[in-house]
Design an enzyme around this catalytic site. Structure first.
Site, short mmCIF file in Angstrom:
data_model
loop_
_atom_site.label_atom_id
_atom_site.label_comp_id
_atom_site.label_asym_id
_atom_site.label_seq_id
_atom_site.Cartn_x
_atom_site.Cartn_y
_atom_site.Cartn_z
N GLU A 157 0.83 -1.21 0.00
CA GLU A 157 0.00 0.00 0.00
C GLU A 157 0.86 1.26 0.00
OE1 GLU A 157 -2.91 -0.29 -0.87
OE2 GLU A 157 -3.13 -2.43 -0.50
N HIS B 264 1.80 2.15 -3.53
CA HIS B 264 0.78 2.99 -4.19
C HIS B 264 0.93 4.43 -3.72
CE1 HIS B 264 -1.52 -0.07 -6.21
NE2 HIS B 264 -1.87 -0.70 -5.11
#
Ligand SMILES: [Zn+2]
Length: 674
Positions: A461, A464
């Site tokens: 994550e 990202h």
């Protein structure tokens, strides 16, 4: 009539957005972040309604501009429109996913159709389209980024049927609404079937792999497997066969209306892969290697099973069946790798892992992360950070929302509260980004300790997030992670490669009780375990990807030949046989419970996971060749990919970085399939 007018006036009064609404006011907060304590649930709706109206007026102004359409007066003006709407929706949708009270849920149900209708209004506006088209057709003088923004906007119109004649457009819209309700039906049926599965077996669908791994009772495993793999295909009220056919026929008709032969042709035209042939060839290569490995895995499992036969636990001649896979794979795993997660967890206390995630970003890109207690958060679990570049300039604000709670949906994701873009006066708006996970909260006895999978998620994550933070674009629609679906996971998966690197581990993986660093043999075991059972894992994922492609590659004539549930079964059997799938494995999802492709955005797109993985593995191998902390490679990676978002075609960027097309072999090597 009087009553109607009175009640309408009442609705208007309730939804009227006063200037005191916090979304309308300027946020004089640190870094312009949302003042959560000042926002109440009652503020969302009026701000969204006002935001929609403001944007409609801005678009009207663009359309009625007497000057000839230019990039500035049409595309750039559109990109800068809807500020109030983006500001409000940025908070609203994030809160609705991560802190959804029942009243927020109700608001989502109420406002989603309103927002969808507002979007439709924009992309069905012919006069607006004519201006966009004029810019698109004369875009050779524009910068590359401007060309990409224009193309994206233009295609959005065309792919929504704006260029069709009146009858075509009417049919297109009719199909859209039919598809929306069919997808919903598919999902509702699946939910009912999942509940029925639980009632029959006592196991929830999400606990199925764990159950199959630990259940020693072979008959119970067989029963669970059969119930699991026939969901949506039981000839009852919740049967999805007819719905699937209806969906496929309508999707294909829509593609035909737009001039494509199949829905795969339509869906892939604006993706990195570009066309179904490329995807088919790609998946075919992976499948062959996965099946070769899977046969070796069966051999190992059969040996363990034979021991069970010898011990009298199973009848003579027992062979590995699909319902044996998880169970015997675990037996092989524990013998071969002897990795006990109870031993690794103390090294992965959540604060240490977060430290490791930030440290890796610093070591690779020179990014600095520091706590920002002056920034308000929306839940006491959330922590705010400030990211700065090596030269001290602000990159953006980061919220880490790591722990599961009742108001949060499952899974893990990254999202923007605010996108990066450059204002008309040249001011660079830096992004506000969140990582939401469902890590176990601390208990009375222990702090939050993460599994290996959790650790990978934290790095994933944040990958990202880095894509979002390092962006240097000018326009919202192409900045940060606004790239195609088969490209976006490259950067999150790429960041995962650092999670278990020696130098990074040395910086974060210490036993929370003693401070001892993680021992080398445990690190080696983690590395080996990550390559375990990959024939099966890759095989079932690849098989589902191929099944998805084959459905969407059917022409209208071919689909007309499907008449009943049996024809769907025959099709699945044929597809699995042709792809070389062995009998001991079934696709991760079979047709009647393939939610990704019949009720989510992954139609002719389930391959994206493997595709992105090839990109990240190939890029990582390139790093490895030069030493993974080589500054010049990391700089190039950053400049080529992370700064540019969707401002260039993904394959062009990849070729620019790598000097050659992505090599599927990189994925095979990482998964130990070569
Ligand atoms: Zn992801």
């Amino acid at each position: 009539m009087k009553n109607l007018i009175a009640s309408l006036a009442l609705v208007m009064a309730i939804t009227a957005c006063s200037d005191k609404n916090p979304f309308v006011q300027e946020w004089n907060t640190p870094y312009g972040t949302a003042p959560f304590s000042k926002i109440s649930e009652a503020d969302y709706k009026p701000a969204i309604i006002r935001g929609i109206k403001e944007r409609a007026a801005e678009i009207e102004a663009i359309v009625s501009n007497p000057e000839a359409p230019t990039f500035e007066n049409t595309i750039a003006a559109y990109e800068l429109s809807g500020e109030l709407l983006s500001k409000t929706v940025g908070v609203f949708y994030n809160i609705s996913e991560s802190d959804a009270t029942p009243s927020i849920q109700a608001l989502v149900d109420e406002l989603t159709p309103v927002l969808t209708a507002a979007e439709d209004e924009v992309f069905m506006n012919k006069a607006f389209f004519e201006r966009v088209k004029a810019v698109y057709e004369n875009s050779s003088e524009l910068t590359r980024e401007q060309q990409m923004v224009t193309k994206k906007l233009y295609e959005n119109f065309v792919r929504n049927g704006i260029a069709l004649d009146e009858a075509g457009q009417a049919r297109f819209k009719e199909i859209n609404s039919a598809l929306a309700s069919l997808s919903q039906k598919f999902a509702n049926n699946l939910l009912a079937e999942n509940n029925a599965f639980k009632a029959e077996t006592g196991v929830t669908v999400s606990a199925y792999p764990d159950f199959m791994t630990s259940c020693a009772d072979r008959a119970a495993r067989e029963k669970a497997f059969k119930a699991y793999s026939s969901r949506g295909n039981n000839g009852n009220d919740n049967d999805n066969n007819a719905i699937v056919l209806e969906i496929m026929k309508l999707r294909t008709e829509q593609a035909n209306l737009l001039g494509y032969k199949t829905s795969a042709d339509y869906l892939l035209a604006n993706k990195m892969a570009g066309n179904p042939e490329t995807v088919d060839k790609f998946l075919g290569e992976i499948m062959a290697s996965a099946m070769k490995k899977a046969k070796e895995e069966i051999y190992d499992m059969q040996k363990v099973m034979d021991e069970d036969v010898k011990a009298g636990l199973l009848p003579a001649g027992s062979k590995i069946q699909p319902w044996d896979w998880f169970y015997y794979a675990e037996k092989v795993r524990s013998r071969k790798y002897d990795l006990d997660e109870d031993l690794t967890k103390p090294y992965f206390q959540v604060d240490s892992v977060r430290k490791g995630v930030f440290y890796a970003a610093n070591k690779i890109y020179g990014v600095n992360v520091e706590e920002a207690p002056e920034v308000e958060v929306y839940n006491p679990d959330v922590k705010a950070y400030k990211l700065t570049d090596a030269d001290g300039s602000l990159l953006g604000i980061f919220y880490a929302d790591y722990f599961s709670r009742e108001t949060k949906r499952g899974g893990a994701w990254m999202n923007n509260f605010r996108d990066q873009y450059v204002k008309a006066d040249g001011y660079d708006v830096r992004p506000v980004i969140v990582n939401v996970c469902n890590f176990p909260p601390a208990t009375e006895e222990t702090p939050s300790l993460l599994s290996i999978d959790n650790v990978q998620t934290a790095f994933h994550e944040f990958g990202h997030a880095l894509h979002g933070f390092l962006t240097k674009c000018n326009y919202r629609d192409v900045s940060g992670t606004s790239v195609t679906r088969d490209f976006v996971e490259m950067f999150s998966q790429f960041n995962e490669h650092w999670a278990f690197q020696k130098e990074i581990l040395a910086h974060y993986a210490n036993d929370y009780r003693t401070g001892e660093p993680i021992p080398e043999d445990l690190v080696a075991k983690i590395g080996n375990a990550l390559k375990f059972n990959q024939g099966f894992m890759t095989g079932e994922l690849c098989a589902a990807s191929i099944l998805d492609m084959k459905w969407h590659e059917l022409s209208a004539e071919e689909l007309a030949g499907f008449t009943d549930a049996q024809s769907i079964r025959d099709f699945e059997t044929k597809v699995c046989k042709e792809m070389g799938l062995i009998d001991e494995i079934i696709p991760r999802y079979r047709t009647t419970y393939f939610n990704h492709i019949f009720n989510s955005g992954y139609s002719a797109g389930y391959y994206s996971y493997l595709w992105s993985e090839v990109l990240d593995c190939d890029a990582f191998e390139y790093f490895e060749k030069n030493g993974i902390y080589d500054k010049s490679i990391a700089d190039r990676f950053r400049r080529t990919f992370l700064e540019r978002g969707g401002s260039e075609e993904p394959m062009t960027l990849f070729l620019e970085f790598r000097g050659q097309e992505p090599d599927p072999g990189a994925l095979l090597r990482k998964r130990g399939l070569e």
